[in-house]
Write an enzyme that holds these catalytic residues in place. Structure first.
Site, mmCIF file in Angstrom:
data_model
loop_
_atom_site.group_PDB
_atom_site.id
_atom_site.type_symbol
_atom_site.label_atom_id
_atom_site.label_comp_id
_atom_site.label_asym_id
_atom_site.label_seq_id
_atom_site.Cartn_x
_atom_site.Cartn_y
_atom_site.Cartn_z
ATOM 1 N N LYS A 221 0.811 -1.212 0.000
ATOM 2 C CA LYS A 221 0.000 0.000 0.000
ATOM 3 C C LYS A 221 0.850 1.269 0.000
ATOM 4 C CE LYS A 221 -4.532 -1.481 1.245
ATOM 5 N NZ LYS A 221 -5.702 -1.327 2.138
ATOM 6 N N ARG A 255 -4.690 -9.765 4.451
ATOM 7 C CA ARG A 255 -5.078 -9.707 3.039
ATOM 8 C C ARG A 255 -3.839 -9.330 2.226
ATOM 9 N NH1 ARG A 255 -6.854 -5.827 -0.632
ATOM 10 N NH2 ARG A 255 -8.395 -6.590 -2.148
#
Length: 286
Positions: A221, A255
């Site tokens: 991210k 995840r």
């Protein structure tokens, strides 16, 4: 006990959720699993590498071409049915914020709805309750789907995360979602800047202390990229470091894009914490 689909996971058992994007424009793989064959191969590989959950998404998180609910369903529903047929034991999650898509994938065999946009469509939780499937309750800071944060401020980011996610979790249970099938997610990068993401990670223990299983979606991210000044394809090391800290602080579900590497990290942390015995223990015994 976390219960999803046919699977049960103990309180200290780390769980890997593998990302399978059914999008032509995903930020990380640029559509590598948009077609059925490579997507199914990705599922097979992820399961072999230790993923218990497959998270299927039909719309990329960031801005881009508009994707209607009908198109999102076209990308996901048939694929969910095929994964259900080929992998009857795997937990199937669908990353969607739309209740009508949620209903269609539940009909096709999904076990979990991953609401990454924090209840922007309140009817999605109603669908989860009606089908008795799991639900991920995420903090997105009130952001609308597919928008990037702009000058976001919180008096206390973790206090806001706790208020929102616990509230969503309690509402989900009131709507019929099994309590043991609800998770909360701090929502890294969603409605947050990099400093918010770092603070949310440092204080993850406060989420764990609520008693709800905590899911973290850290993989490659922007908050990792900005912290280390690395482009998307060079964020794996930073992601794994953040994963290790999150595991030590008590997160349970991860995840991820890199399943095998994450599996090793969370298993190592579980052993360090005394929750998992070593795979082998020959040293000093021969």
């Amino acid at each position: 006990m976390l219960r999803l689909g046919k699977r049960e996971f103990g309180p200290h058992e780390p769980v890997i959720m593998a990302i399978v994007n059914r999008t032509p424009d995903s930020f990380y793989d640029q559509g590598a699993t948009f077609r059925d064959e490579p997507a199914l191969a990705r599922v097979e590989q992820a399961v072999a590498e230790g993923a218990a959950i497959i998270d299927i998404g039909g719309v990329k998180a960031g801005p881009g071409e508009d994707v209607s609910a009908a198109e999102e369903a076209r990308r996901t529903v048939g694929f969910v049915a095929e994964v259900r047929r080929r992998f009857p034991e795997v937990v199937i999650s669908v990353d969607t914020w739309r209740h009508d898509v949620g209903e269609a994938v539940c009909e096709a065999g999904a076990d979990l709805l991953n609401d990454a946009w924090g209840g922007v469509d309140p009817r999605l939780a109603e669908v989860a309750g009606r089908y008795r499937v799991g639900l991920v309750c995420t903090h997105a800071g009130g952001a609308q789907p597919r928008t990037r944060p702009h000058r976001v401020e919180y008096d206390d980011v973790m206090a806001d995360i706790l208020r929102v996610t616990v509230g969503l979790a309690e509402r989900a249970v009131a709507l019929g979602v099994p309590r043991e099938s609800v998770m909360i997610d701090p929502g890294h990068d969603f409605g947050k800047n990099t400093r918010h993401g770092l603070e949310a990670t440092r204080r993850l223990g406060e989420m764990v202390a609520t008693g709800w299983p905590v899911l973290v979606s850290l993989s490659n991210k922007d908050f990792v990229g900005e912290t280390l000044d690395r482009p998307v394809k060079e964020r794996v090391v930073g992601t794994l470091a953040t994963t290790a800290v999150s595991a030590w602080l008590g997160a349970q579900v991860y995840r991820v894009h890199e399943v095998a590497e994450t599996r090793q990290v969370v298993d190592m942390v579980a052993s360090l914490a005394g929750h998992r015995v070593p795979a082998v223990a020959r040293r000093g015994l021969a």
